[in-house]
Design a protein around this motif. Structure first.
Motif, PDB file in Angstrom:
ATOM      1  N   HIS A  76       0.843  -1.198   0.000  1.00 52.00           N
ATOM      2  CA  HIS A  76       0.000   0.000   0.000  1.00 52.00           C
ATOM      3  C   HIS A  76       0.873   1.239   0.000  1.00 52.00           C
ATOM      4  CE1 HIS A  76       0.826   1.079   4.220  1.00 52.00           C
ATOM      5  NE2 HIS A  76       0.835  -0.221   4.462  1.00 52.00           N
ATOM      6  N   GLY A  77       0.256   2.381  -0.227  1.00 50.06           N
ATOM      7  CA  GLY A  77       0.969   3.653  -0.238  1.00 50.06           C
ATOM      8  C   GLY A  77       1.373   4.091   1.157  1.00 50.06           C
ATOM      9  N   VAL A  78       2.559   4.644   1.277  1.00 48.81           N
ATOM     10  CA  VAL A  78       3.101   5.012   2.585  1.00 48.81           C
ATOM     11  C   VAL A  78       2.237   6.050   3.289  1.00 48.81           C
ATOM     12  CG1 VAL A  78       4.645   6.762   1.591  1.00 48.81           C
ATOM     13  CG2 VAL A  78       5.188   5.731   3.816  1.00 48.81           C
ATOM     14  N   ASP A  79       1.641   6.966   2.563  1.00 51.88           N
ATOM     15  CA  ASP A  79       0.867   8.038   3.187  1.00 51.88           C
ATOM     16  C   ASP A  79      -0.512   7.590   3.657  1.00 51.88           C
ATOM     17  OD1 ASP A  79       2.915   9.849   2.933  1.00 51.88           O
ATOM     18  OD2 ASP A  79       2.201  10.666   1.031  1.00 51.88           O
ATOM     19  N   ASP A  80      -0.854   6.332   3.431  1.00 48.99           N
ATOM     20  CA  ASP A  80      -2.103   5.779   3.970  1.00 48.99           C
ATOM     21  C   ASP A  80      -1.861   4.931   5.210  1.00 48.99           C
ATOM     22  OD1 ASP A  80      -3.965   6.923   2.314  1.00 48.99           O
ATOM     23  OD2 ASP A  80      -4.620   5.067   1.374  1.00 48.99           O
ATOM     24  N   ALA A  81      -0.614   4.787   5.636  1.00 48.55           N
ATOM     25  CA  ALA A  81      -0.301   3.889   6.750  1.00 48.55           C
ATOM     26  C   ALA A  81      -1.061   4.270   8.018  1.00 48.55           C
ATOM     27  CB  ALA A  81       1.202   3.876   7.003  1.00 48.55           C
ATOM     28  N   LYS A 129      -4.930  10.276   1.365  1.00 50.18           N
ATOM     29  CA  LYS A 129      -3.600  10.874   1.236  1.00 50.18           C
ATOM     30  C   LYS A 129      -2.656   9.996   0.427  1.00 50.18           C
ATOM     31  CE  LYS A 129      -3.544  13.561   5.545  1.00 50.18           C
ATOM     32  NZ  LYS A 129      -2.861  13.734   6.855  1.00 50.18           N
ATOM     33  N   GLY A 130      -2.753   8.690   0.646  1.00 44.56           N
ATOM     34  CA  GLY A 130      -1.795   7.777   0.033  1.00 44.56           C
ATOM     35  C   GLY A 130      -2.342   6.961  -1.108  1.00 44.56           C
ATOM     36  N   SER A 131      -3.418   7.407  -1.718  1.00 47.97           N
ATOM     37  CA  SER A 131      -4.013   6.651  -2.828  1.00 47.97           C
ATOM     38  C   SER A 131      -2.997   6.440  -3.947  1.00 47.97           C
ATOM     39  CB  SER A 131      -5.229   7.390  -3.396  1.00 47.97           C
ATOM     40  OG  SER A 131      -6.328   7.326  -2.518  1.00 47.97           O
TER      41      SER A 131
END
Length: 206
Positions: A76-81, A129-131
């Motif tokens: 997954h994207g880091v900004d969705d952690a 944010k992390g899409s």
């Protein structure tokens, strides 16, 4: 090469499997992955990765079960952690059940190879944010999650959403792809880059 879709979970989220001759990658398993596992078994396919376009609960309900059944890592994207610590990521919203906890890894935007296919991982924030969007040029397909839909766009009123940022993601990352590129969204029917450029009301005059 084949792209198979499965509507999974309480919100009938589109889960996609991109399959080659021997390997496959799954995108957004939003519910019980039994149909996905049956498909993989029937085709004799090894699942190499589970890709999450974003970490909203309705896209991750099947993460744990699919990972445990196949051994495939979840990316997954880091900004969705941070969503892994919120109700938006853990479930329990709208009276829906919680998401089974799962182990996951982050993936950075750029070039990657999944199931033997070249993939361009695009940062496409706005819905979250992390899409991320996973663009497979050989398949002429982009898995866009809830960024853009047939004649519509993803909602931006959840935490981390931003309408202006979403529109920038679409115009700068999605509408620069070849017009025949399939857009495979988290909900609803497929569409193409060209169709949405010409007919999506949120981008009239683009």
């Amino acid at each position: 090469m084949e792209i198979k879709s499965f509507a999974l979970g309480p919100l009938q989220t589109n889960c996609f499997v991109l399959a080659g001759d021997a390997q496959a990658v799954a995108v957004d398993p939003g519910g019980d992955p039994a149909p996905v596992l049956a498909y993989l078994k029937g085709k004799g396919l090894t699942l190499t990765h589970i890709l999450n376009t974003h970490l909203h609960f309705d896209h991750t309900y099947g993460n744990k079960a699919l990972a445990e059944a196949t051994g495939a890592p979840i990316l997954h994207g880091v900004d969705d952690a941070y969503l892994l610590e919120t109700e938006l990521g853990l479930g329990r919203m709208f009276g829906l059940p919680p998401v089974d906890p799962y182990e996951a890894q982050t993936v950075e935007p750029g070039q990657a190879v999944f199931a033997g296919f070249d993939c361009t991982v695009l940062a496409t924030p706005g819905h979250s944010k992390g899409s991320l969007t996973f663009y497979f040029p050989e398949a002429r397909a982009a898995f866009v999650g809830d960024l853009i839909f047939f004649r519509s766009i993803g909602r931006t009123d959840f935490e981390g959403g931003d309408l202006d940022e979403l529109k920038r993601s679409v115009t700068s990352r999605i509408f620069t792809l070849p017009p025949e590129t399939l857009l495979l969204s988290g909900h609803g029917p497929e569409t193409t880059v060209g169709d949405e450029m010409n007919h999506n009301p949120f981008f009239a005059g683009f």
